[in-house]
Design a protein around this motif. Structure first.
Motif: not given
Length: 545
Positions: A277-281
């Motif tokens: 669940n890594i944020p795209y940013a």
């Protein structure tokens, strides 16, 4: 079916116990050994390497809570489901990416999956984590709970339509009797995690399972569990199955906060070796730090759930209007940083049964306004209750701007996921809910996906207050007819036709399908494959050294 005592099996437990969206309030009792006050490997930035340089203790971070139900027959928790795949076994289990079945507790896949009786022999020497042998009685016990007409379990919806009964043929053999030929059922057997009767047949044991007690036959045994903090595992020395543990110990941390989660896998000496669940940013910076970051595109989606018992959401034109009004391309640019696709069916475009639905809800604010006018709706005000999953929250402003633009005054109301589903479970009044979901946690076939959200007596149908409608009954008939169709091509056409019914009614329906990102340290881990659904699977991973 053999006579089985189910102890205190619940008739219809709260959804609080069913899903990873919700949490058990307290830790389980100290029947688990080595329950520590904190994850032991967090004291070692290198993950606890052995003398040969191999990774002895793996630290993983899951971006979802570990305080949802751990009962394999009940849970939809991303954390618990991922963990249970390491702790328990089905007769058959499936590859986490292809979802092809392989023999797990059973010695082989039945040679004729078109038959209406499947025979299985248990793996010789298979034992539970407490040392007792796995027997056919355990298999019958597990399926008795799943198929019990007086017990509502989540996985029951994946089996009851096609599986008639499970019988013991001898101490280590069973047969599954099907209602009709259903080869798609083979991959679903991974959802029927076999559980020890001597543990879970006791009064109150299913409550213990929900709270986190996990005793299985898989390659890892649970050694500690602290809700909202971490769960620990160690390799099960007596495991003799096909996918052995590669790490002596594992610590899985639950970190819902995105910034804190990313920090664990960042920098020169990260405190974790893998994070989901890594944020795209954060992708570019992690890659600069030497991490591998890969995405899995599947059915993960933002959905809208309507309360069809409340006006004007009982009018299909209103539900359709609110979908047509959303600028999904803008949502993908602004909220998902390009890592998504507009939903053009209930299924994602890569699903084998996908066909562009009619209607597909391409952005059309003019049509949205016309539908509202046709329904006689003016001055509509909506409180959009939503889960607080980070990427969902990033998408909410686009929904508000889109609905405001067609004259629907919108208030955003993001809440803890637990709070949202507790209100739904308690049948509190609401208008519209925005949430995140991914039935691919359970499998890929369209019938399974549909039975997660749409089926008679389904939990989600209860939330939508829709299952008693004539359209719902028509949909359920079409689903049943397609499931029974033996010809694969005809079954696919029938499936695509009933998916149009789902699209027309948009009671629970995706807005966008997005990509889920996983990051790991390639200096420490090898054999990682990013999943297109929440969680991780480390059964084929190994130390990079």
């Amino acid at each position: 079916m053999s006579d089985v005592t189910l102890g205190s099996a619940p008739r219809r437990r709260s959804f609080l116990r069913y899903t990873g969206a919700l949490g058990a309030a307290a830790a389980i009792s100290t029947t688990l050994s080595a329950c520590s006050s904190g994850p032991e490997s967090t004291n070692h930035s290198d993950g606890g390497d052995g003398k040969d340089g191999s990774l002895q203790t793996l630290t993983a971070v899951i971006g979802y809570g570990n305080d949802g139900s751990w009962d394999p027959t009940q849970t939809a928790s991303a954390f618990a489901m991922a963990a249970n795949h390491h702790i328990y076994e089905g007769l058959l289990d499936t590859d986490p990416i292809s979802r092809e079945p392989y023999a797990a507790l059973a010695t082989e896949i039945p040679p004729d999956l078109d038959a209406t009786t499947w025979k299985f022999t248990l793996r010789a020497g298979a034992t539970w984590h407490d040392g007792k042998p796995v027997t056919a009685d355990d298999v019958v016990f597990t399926f008795a709970r799943i198929l019990d007409p007086d017990t509502t379990t989540l996985v029951k919806g994946f089996f009851a339509s096609w599986l008639k009964e499970v019988n013991k043929t001898d101490a280590t053999s069973v047969e599954l009797v099907l209602k009709f030929p259903f080869p798609d059922g083979a991959p679903r057997l991974t959802l029927a995690k076999i559980m020890p009767k001597h543990i879970y047949g006791r009064p109150g044991a299913w409550d213990d399972a929900a709270m986190g007690k996990a005793v299985g036959s898989g390659p890892y045994r649970q050694t500690g569990h602290t809700p909202k903090s971490h769960t620990t595992f160690e390799a099960f020395a007596d495991y003799n199955g096909p996918r052995k543990a590669a790490f002596e110990k594992m610590n899985w941390l639950t970190i819902v906060d995105a910034a804190s989660r990313v920090a664990k896998i960042s920098g020169a000496g990260p405190g974790a070796q893998i994070v989901d669940n890594i944020p795209y940013a954060n992708i570019a910076q992690l890659e600069k730090d030497g991490r591998e970051v890969e995405g899995g595109a599947g059915m993960n989606h933002l959905f809208l759930l309507f309360n069809t018992a409340r006006e004007p959401f009982d009018d299909v034109r209103v539900r359709q209007a609110l979908h047509y009004a959303i600028d999904r391309d803008k949502m993908i640019r602004a909220g998902l940083k390009g890592h998504g696709r507009p939903a053009t069916s209930f299924l994602n475009e890569d699903n084998p049964s996908y066909r562009k639905a009619s209607p597909d809800y391409a952005y059309d604010p003019v049509k949205a306004k016309r539908l509202l006018a046709d329904a006689g709706v003016t001055g509509l005000k909506i409180n959009l209750m939503s889960v607080n999953v980070s990427w969902v929250v990033d998408c909410l402003p686009t929904i508000k701007a889109s609905w405001d633009a067609i004259g629907v005054e919108t208030t955003l109301d993001p809440q803890e996921t637990t709070a949202v589903f507790t209100k739904l479970d308690q049948k509190k009044d609401y208008q519209v809910v925005a949430g995140a979901s991914n039935p691919n946690q359970f499998g890929l076939d369209a019938d399974l996906v549909m039975h997660y959200n749409y089926a008679p007596d389904n939990i989600w149908m209860g939330y939508a207050r829709w299952s008693g409608s004539s359209e719902a009954k028509r949909l359920f008939r079409l689903m049943d007819q397609a499931a029974r169709e033996p010809d694969a091509d005809k079954k696919k056409r029938m499936t695509q036709e009933y998916l149009d019914v789902v699209a027309e009614n948009v009671v629970i329906y995706p807005v966008v399908h997005n990509e889920l990102m996983t990051a790991w340290d390639p200096r420490k881990l090898d054999g990682i494959r990013a999943q297109p659904y929440p969680g991780i699977n480390l059964l084929q991973a190994k130390s990079a050294n």
